[in-house]
Design a protein around this motif. Structure first.
Motif, short mmCIF file in Angstrom:
data_model
loop_
_atom_site.label_atom_id
_atom_site.label_comp_id
_atom_site.label_asym_id
_atom_site.label_seq_id
_atom_site.Cartn_x
_atom_site.Cartn_y
_atom_site.Cartn_z
N ALA A 78 0.82 -1.22 0.00
CA ALA A 78 0.00 0.00 0.00
C ALA A 78 0.85 1.26 0.00
O ALA A 78 0.46 2.30 -0.55
CB ALA A 78 -0.94 -0.01 1.21
N PHE A 79 2.04 1.20 0.60
CA PHE A 79 2.94 2.36 0.63
C PHE A 79 3.19 2.89 -0.78
O PHE A 79 3.17 4.10 -1.01
CB PHE A 79 4.26 1.96 1.29
N PHE A 80 3.43 1.99 -1.73
CA PHE A 80 3.74 2.41 -3.10
C PHE A 80 2.49 2.82 -3.85
O PHE A 80 2.55 3.69 -4.74
CB PHE A 80 4.49 1.29 -3.82
N ASP A 81 1.36 2.23 -3.53
CA ASP A 81 0.11 2.68 -4.14
C ASP A 81 -0.19 4.12 -3.77
O ASP A 81 -0.83 4.85 -4.52
CB ASP A 81 -1.04 1.78 -3.69
N HIS A 82 0.27 4.53 -2.56
CA HIS A 82 0.03 5.90 -2.07
C HIS A 82 1.35 6.65 -1.94
O HIS A 82 1.54 7.45 -1.02
CB HIS A 82 -0.68 5.85 -0.71
N ALA A 83 2.28 6.40 -2.86
CA ALA A 83 3.63 6.94 -2.74
C ALA A 83 3.64 8.46 -2.66
O ALA A 83 4.50 9.05 -1.98
CB ALA A 83 4.48 6.47 -3.92
N ALA A 84 2.71 9.12 -3.33
CA ALA A 84 2.70 10.58 -3.33
C ALA A 84 2.48 11.15 -1.93
O ALA A 84 2.85 12.31 -1.66
CB ALA A 84 1.61 11.10 -4.28
N ARG A 85 1.91 10.37 -1.03
CA ARG A 85 1.70 10.83 0.34
C ARG A 85 2.99 10.77 1.16
O ARG A 85 3.13 11.49 2.14
CB ARG A 85 0.66 9.97 1.05
N HIS A 86 3.90 9.90 0.76
CA HIS A 86 5.04 9.60 1.63
C HIS A 86 6.40 9.98 1.05
O HIS A 86 7.38 10.06 1.78
CB HIS A 86 5.07 8.09 1.94
N LEU A 87 6.47 10.19 -0.26
CA LEU A 87 7.75 10.48 -0.90
C LEU A 87 7.69 11.82 -1.61
O LEU A 87 6.61 12.33 -1.92
CB LEU A 87 8.09 9.37 -1.90
N ARG A 88 8.86 12.37 -1.87
CA ARG A 88 8.97 13.62 -2.60
C ARG A 88 9.38 13.33 -4.04
O ARG A 88 10.11 12.38 -4.30
CB ARG A 88 10.02 14.52 -1.96
N SER A 89 8.93 14.15 -4.93
CA SER A 89 9.35 14.01 -6.32
C SER A 89 10.87 14.17 -6.40
O SER A 89 11.44 15.12 -5.87
CB SER A 89 8.67 15.07 -7.19
N GLY A 90 11.52 13.23 -7.06
CA GLY A 90 12.97 13.26 -7.16
C GLY A 90 13.68 12.40 -6.14
O GLY A 90 14.91 12.26 -6.20
N ASP A 91 12.94 11.81 -5.20
CA ASP A 91 13.57 10.88 -4.24
C ASP A 91 14.18 9.70 -4.99
O ASP A 91 13.66 9.24 -6.02
CB ASP A 91 12.53 10.35 -3.25
N VAL A 92 15.30 9.21 -4.46
CA VAL A 92 15.91 7.97 -4.94
C VAL A 92 15.72 6.94 -3.83
O VAL A 92 16.22 7.14 -2.71
CB VAL A 92 17.41 8.15 -5.27
#
Length: 583
Positions: free
Chosen positions: A448-462
């Motif tokens: 589920a973390f990746f399904d909702h990645a926009a909630r937890h990660l920033r654009s450009g994260d590696v």
């Protein structure tokens, strides 16, 4: 004077309906093929976005990633043929399928990469079979014969084998039937517009280059073989056809070179291309035993199921089955049926089969040392990287052609009982290719973390994931599916890709970092051999900003969390169903 035709008055209160028109035969063939394809892939129909077609997950996850990458790159102004990974990937040396990435983009953007992959796997044999039925037009009159050939080509042992391995790029085997039709246009009938025809062929080759380069190379080779076979059979026509062929060839090469200039540069001199031989030339070959021994993917088997395990390569490359019945039928037809096209197709099929055996004969995974013609091509630049086993598609095409020409003639057999015997013998031979209900479907859910990645990660994260991306055939590429499911919001430092770096002339996956080596050791309960400082340096060198640990059965997740916290300097936090650590 002729009487005026009678006019039939419509019945009061009723409107005359125009007669229903029967759909074109090619549409009916397509619907039949679609029904067969859906039936064979019934295991995914109830979980179309959470399971993938095939007995493994590595290649399905890889293709799902590429199907996502192509439209994402185009929509975001990125180069679709060179990825945005920190290490970079040369797409032309990988099974990129950018043509399918564009065609299937509506599915990818609306339903996700898993659904797009499944749609592609179901439609590939359908489109290939329709192309086969259409290409037979110059030689086969009856649609019943063309339909049988389409089914045999679309769902024969070659296609079944590659579908089981999730080879999306190969089940779209459209080019061979199209080239079959072009053989008629260019070599047999001749064309009054050689430049236009050649230009169209150049565009066709360009389309195949953006689908799978290996199929293009092998099919062009077999097109040359076919031209030689025809020249030997009809030497008096060579002088008549040669000027038109030269003009068509020049137009083809010119259009192809212009359209494909950049991808060709990527292949020949582009970044991250492999600097050494990718694979053992004796691996991707047809095991001679496979010609008469089917795998469990074929319904009619007279050998133990485990015998396929004794043959060269994996079941996904064991698509060379012809079987005694088909072999005997083809031999009898070549000897008894007075049909030049049938005999020429059998000859080309025999050449493709011999070439598919590779540089030496292999029987039941044992090299005999007996040299074969393909040895000549192993030293040819680029062509030597091709896997000759995939010439089996041409062999299957030729078998389907022979069957179609013969079935088209059966009703003309003068002796009535002979018609019945011929029909029964042919039906029996065709049924020996009947696929078993053995297509697999593998679970392909995403945390589920990746399904909702926009909630937890920033654009450009590696993002470095645990587990890491590997080339392991079953499960190794799952993190690539997760990234695709997250709509490419973040980058990953490695992947299941063919390439190179300054230290490795050939890479199939990213080298194991010091951090991931520590993960493997602590996850298995073994002593650490890596210093945390070295592990942290390896993450920084790849530009990693976040580490995501996905709990797995059989791995000491607590130990992996502790190790990751030490390396990143972040105690980590549980976010939905994963643990996240930001450097």
């Amino acid at each position: 004077m002729l009487d005026a035709p009678a006019v039939v008055a419509p019945v009061e209160g009723r409107t005359r309906r125009p007669p229903l028109r029967r759909p074109p035969a090619i549409v009916l063939v397509g619907l039949l093929l679609l029904a067969i394809s859906l039936g064979l892939q019934h295991r995914v129909l109830g979980a179309f976005t959470t399971s993938t077609i095939g007995d493994v997950t590595g290649d399905p996850d890889l293709f799902g990633w590429w199907l996502t990458w192509t439209p994402w790159a185009i929509l975001h102004g990125e180069n679709p043929l060179v990825t945005h990974h920190p290490l970079g990937v040369n797409a032309m040396w990988n099974t990129t399928v950018p043509l399918l990435g564009v065609l299937l983009s509506p599915v990818t953007l609306s339903a996700g990469p898993v659904a797009a992959y499944n749609v592609g796997m179901i439609l590939g044999p359908v489109v290939s079979g329709v192309a086969m039925a259409a290409a037979l037009g110059p030689w086969v009159q009856r649609w019943s014969a063309r339909t049988v050939a389409a089914v045999v080509y679309a769902f024969g042992p070659f296609q079944v084998a590659h579908a089981s391995a999730g080879h999306l790029n190969i089940v779209w085997a459209v080019l061979p039937p199209v080239l079959l039709y072009l053989v008629h246009v260019l070599f047999v009938r001749g064309t009054d517009t050689p430049y236009r025809t050649g230009a169209l062929v150049g565009l066709l080759f360009a389309a195949q280059l953006f689908l799978y380069t290996q199929t293009l190379a092998l099919c062009v080779l077999m097109l040359v073989v076919t031209a030689v076979v025809l020249a030997v059979r009809f030497p008096s026509r060579v002088r008549e056809r040669l000027p038109g062929l030269v003009r068509a060839g020049a137009a083809c090469v010119g259009v192809f070179a212009v359209v494909c200039a950049y991808p060709l540069w990527l292949i020949l001199a582009g970044p991250q291309r492999p600097m050494s031989t990718i694979r053992d030339p004796l691996y991707g070959v047809t095991d001679l035993a496979n010609v008469v021994v089917p795998t469990p993917l074929t319904a009619a088997r007279l050998v133990p199921t485990g015998f396929a395990d004794t043959m060269r390569a994996n079941v996904g490359e064991q698509g060379g089955y012809l079987g005694p019945a088909i072999l005997l039928l083809v031999v009898v037809l070549v000897v008894t049926v007075r049909s030049t096209p049938l005999r020429l197709a059998a000859a080309v099929g025999l050449v493709s089969l011999v070439l598919s055996l590779g540089p030496e004969i292999v029987v039941a995974d044992h090299g005999t040392g007996f040299p074969m013609p393909w040895a000549v091509f192993t030293e040819v630049h680029l062509l030597g990287e091709a896997e000759p086993v995939r010439l089996q598609v041409v062999t299957a095409l030729c078998v389907a052609f022979v069957l179609a020409v013969w079935i088209d003639r059966i009703p003309t057999v003068p002796w009535l009982p002979g018609v019945g015997l011929a029909t029964l013998a042919t039906a029996f031979a065709v049924l020996t290719w009947l696929p078993a209900d053995a297509y697999g479907a593998r679970e392909a859910s995403t945390p589920a973390f990746f399904d909702h990645a926009a909630r937890h990660l920033r654009s450009g994260d590696v993002v470095e994931t645990v587990p890491a991306v590997t080339s392991v055939w079953d499960g190794g590429a799952r993190p690539m599916r997760w990234q695709a499911q997250a709509d490419m919001l973040y980058k990953i430092p490695g992947g299941y890709f063919i390439g190179s770096d300054p230290q490795h002339p050939v890479l199939i996956e990213a080298p194991v970092s010091a951090y991931q080596q520590g993960v493997v050791e602590v996850g298995a309960g073994n002593p650490l051999t890596v210093a945390p400082a070295d592990a942290a340096a390896s993450l920084r060198a790849s530009g990693v900003t976040v580490v995501v640990v996905v709990p797995e059965t059989g791995v000491d997740t607590d130990a992996v969390r502790s190790w990751t916290a030490t390396v990143t300097g972040d105690p980590g936090s549980q976010v939905e169903d994963v643990w996240a650590f930001r450097l």
